[in-house]
Design an enzyme around this catalytic site. Structure first.
Site, PDB file in Angstrom:
ATOM      1  N   THR A 175       0.789  -1.236   0.000  1.00  0.00           N
ATOM      2  CA  THR A 175       0.000   0.000   0.000  1.00  0.00           C
ATOM      3  C   THR A 175       0.818   1.281   0.000  1.00  0.00           C
ATOM      4  O   THR A 175       1.901   1.325   0.572  1.00  0.00           O
ATOM      5  CB  THR A 175      -0.861  -0.054   1.275  1.00  0.00           C
ATOM      6  OG1 THR A 175      -1.696  -1.175   1.163  1.00  0.00           O
ATOM      7  CG2 THR A 175      -1.676   1.179   1.471  1.00  0.00           C
ATOM      8  N   ARG A 215     -11.875 -10.021  -1.246  1.00  0.00           N
ATOM      9  CA  ARG A 215     -11.318  -9.586   0.043  1.00  0.00           C
ATOM     10  C   ARG A 215     -11.114  -8.060   0.066  1.00  0.00           C
ATOM     11  O   ARG A 215     -10.669  -7.463  -0.904  1.00  0.00           O
ATOM     12  CB  ARG A 215      -9.981 -10.296   0.269  1.00  0.00           C
ATOM     13  CG  ARG A 215      -9.290  -9.943   1.586  1.00  0.00           C
ATOM     14  CD  ARG A 215      -8.230  -8.884   1.393  1.00  0.00           C
ATOM     15  NE  ARG A 215      -7.489  -8.602   2.621  1.00  0.00           N
ATOM     16  CZ  ARG A 215      -6.712  -7.539   2.787  1.00  0.00           C
ATOM     17  NH1 ARG A 215      -6.572  -6.671   1.811  1.00  0.00           N
ATOM     18  NH2 ARG A 215      -6.093  -7.331   3.911  1.00  0.00           N
ATOM     19  N   VAL A 216     -11.474  -7.420   1.170  1.00  0.00           N
ATOM     20  CA  VAL A 216     -11.260  -5.978   1.343  1.00  0.00           C
ATOM     21  C   VAL A 216     -10.467  -5.775   2.632  1.00  0.00           C
ATOM     22  O   VAL A 216     -10.797  -6.364   3.660  1.00  0.00           O
ATOM     23  CB  VAL A 216     -12.612  -5.232   1.461  1.00  0.00           C
ATOM     24  CG1 VAL A 216     -12.386  -3.735   1.646  1.00  0.00           C
ATOM     25  CG2 VAL A 216     -13.470  -5.478   0.219  1.00  0.00           C
ATOM     26  N   GLY A 217      -9.425  -4.964   2.556  1.00  0.00           N
ATOM     27  CA  GLY A 217      -8.612  -4.698   3.746  1.00  0.00           C
ATOM     28  C   GLY A 217      -9.023  -3.405   4.427  1.00  0.00           C
ATOM     29  O   GLY A 217     -10.143  -2.913   4.279  1.00  0.00           O
ATOM     30  N   ASP A 218      -8.089  -2.825   5.156  1.00  0.00           N
ATOM     31  CA  ASP A 218      -8.380  -1.615   5.946  1.00  0.00           C
ATOM     32  C   ASP A 218      -8.399  -0.330   5.126  1.00  0.00           C
ATOM     33  O   ASP A 218      -9.015   0.662   5.527  1.00  0.00           O
ATOM     34  CB  ASP A 218      -7.302  -1.456   7.023  1.00  0.00           C
ATOM     35  CG  ASP A 218      -5.923  -1.324   6.389  1.00  0.00           C
ATOM     36  OD1 ASP A 218      -5.486  -2.259   5.693  1.00  0.00           O
ATOM     37  OD2 ASP A 218      -5.277  -0.251   6.553  1.00  0.00           O
ATOM     38  N   THR A 228      -0.666   1.219   7.145  1.00  0.00           N
ATOM     39  CA  THR A 228      -0.371   0.153   6.198  1.00  0.00           C
ATOM     40  C   THR A 228      -0.045  -1.099   7.003  1.00  0.00           C
ATOM     41  O   THR A 228       0.315  -1.015   8.163  1.00  0.00           O
ATOM     42  CB  THR A 228       0.802   0.534   5.274  1.00  0.00           C
ATOM     43  OG1 THR A 228       1.014  -0.529   4.340  1.00  0.00           O
ATOM     44  CG2 THR A 228       2.092   0.795   6.025  1.00  0.00           C
ATOM     45  N   GLY A 229      -0.184  -2.248   6.377  1.00  0.00           N
ATOM     46  CA  GLY A 229       0.118  -3.494   7.080  1.00  0.00           C
ATOM     47  C   GLY A 229      -1.021  -4.470   6.919  1.00  0.00           C
ATOM     48  O   GLY A 229      -1.777  -4.410   5.944  1.00  0.00           O
ATOM     49  N   GLY A 249      -4.262  -5.691   6.929  1.00  0.00           N
ATOM     50  CA  GLY A 249      -5.545  -5.002   6.989  1.00  0.00           C
ATOM     51  C   GLY A 249      -6.516  -5.604   7.983  1.00  0.00           C
ATOM     52  O   GLY A 249      -7.269  -4.878   8.648  1.00  0.00           O
TER      53      GLY A 249
HETATM   54  N1  ASP Z   1      -3.325  -2.684   4.469  1.00  0.00           N
HETATM   55  C1  ASP Z   1      -3.400  -3.232   3.145  1.00  0.00           C
HETATM   56  C2  ASP Z   1      -4.486  -4.273   3.092  1.00  0.00           C
HETATM   57  O1  ASP Z   1      -4.619  -5.021   4.031  1.00  0.00           O
HETATM   58  C3  ASP Z   1      -2.115  -3.839   2.675  1.00  0.00           C
HETATM   59  C4  ASP Z   1      -0.890  -3.027   2.992  1.00  0.00           C
HETATM   60  O2  ASP Z   1      -0.903  -2.065   3.709  1.00  0.00           O
HETATM   61  O3  ASP Z   1       0.154  -3.364   2.502  1.00  0.00           O
HETATM   62  O4  ASP Z   1      -5.146  -4.370   2.085  1.00  0.00           O
END
Ligand code: ASP
Length: 287
Positions: free
Chosen positions: A157, A185-188, A208-209, A211
């Site tokens: 991200t 799938r949906v992240g944060d 980021t990270g 999600g």
């Molecule tokens: N946070 C993002 C997600 O989970 C991925 C990322 O930050 O690298 O979609």
């Protein structure tokens, strides 16, 4: 005026190319701030440069889901009036962050793929995944027994936060998701309060990270709320420790309304940097 950006947190060392592109994006966004642009303009500008580069997991560089389709998410929030826009699962548009911005001009906050596409008609098309992206997915599938392990090795991200001359704050983020994910799938990143948050009375955060962990803690808003009584560095550290306690890895860029800021992560690396006055600093990690 301050502008901070990141290109993902993880356990793999960022490339020189990624750091260079972050510097370029920060300079471009800061030029906008200097010429009277808003914090929101600068955040969208930085993220657009990173989406267009194809070297981050956003825009045309976005990861493919397990069915081979790219579904992109992005969000933007302004601290002045808590205006927010978010897109989920965009399959056809090149710049999800611009689509998210367009949604702030509607009565809604979040639109998904087709509906967002209708609002953001003028935006260029997302190019088809190239061979490299398809090979990356195949390699990821082969290597992956555990999504989380695989995720930790990959950068992804992009995000930015800014404070402009008038004291307004903004936060934004854009992603192709994680390395291995089920279709849909949906992240944060498009979840306001989890992936991003901005409120002029507190601060602005872009995360980021992993999600799934970020959503469960509602990380960005938690970190901003704590700014009422804590420095950015302390607030970020406290919440990143809470993320660790549930097995999560993450990073956050953060500015409070006094202009104090931090870049914090519980991963080995976080490609990130800031620009303030004449100082531009981009590093592979900020620990
Ligand atoms: N946070 C993002 C997600 O989970 C991925 C990322 O930050 O690298 O979609």
């Amino acid at each position: 005026m301050i502008l901070i950006a990141h290109g993902g947190a993880g356990d793999r060392k960022p490339t020189g190319k990624a750091l260079k592109k972050l510097s370029e994006a920060l300079s471009s966004g800061y030029d906008l701030l200097k010429s009277g642009g808003t914090a929101c303009d600068a955040v969208v500008n930085v993220i657009t440069v990173l989406e267009d580069s194809g070297i981050f997991n956003a825009g045309r560089g976005g990861n493919l889901q397990l069915d081979g389709i790219r579904r992109l998410d992005a969000s933007i929030m302004e601290g002045k009036d808590l205006r927010a826009g978010s897109v989920i699962g965009l399959e056809h548009l090149k710049n999800p962050i611009k689509a998210a911005l367009m949604i702030t001009g509607t009565p809604h906050v979040i639109l998904t793929n087709k509906g967002a596409g209708r609002i953001a008609k003028g935006l260029g098309p997302l190019p088809k995944p190239d061979r490299k992206a398809i090979e990356k997915l195949e390699r990821a599938k082969k290597k992956s027994r555990e999504t989380v392990r695989l995720y930790e090795q990959h950068f992804s991200t992009v995000g930015a936060v800014a404070l402009d001359e008038t004291g307004d704050l903004a936060a934004g983020a854009s992603t192709g998701g994680v390395s291995v994910m089920l279709p849909g799938r949906v992240g944060d990143t498009p979840v306001i309060g989890a992936g991003i948050y901005a409120d002029n009375s507190l601060g602005a955060a872009s995360c980021t990270g992993m999600g799934e962990a970020i959503i469960r803690i509602v990380l960005a808003k938690e970190i901003c709320m704590q700014l009422a009584t804590m420095t950015p560095a302390r607030s970020a550290r406290l919440s990143l420790n809470r993320i660790l306690n549930i097995g999560g890895k993450a990073g956050v860029i953060l500015i409070n309304n006094k202009g104090q800021f931090s870049v914090s992560h519980n991963t080995k690396y976080m490609a990130s940097g800031f620009i303030k006055g004449k100082k531009l600093l981009v590093k592979e990690a900020f620990q």
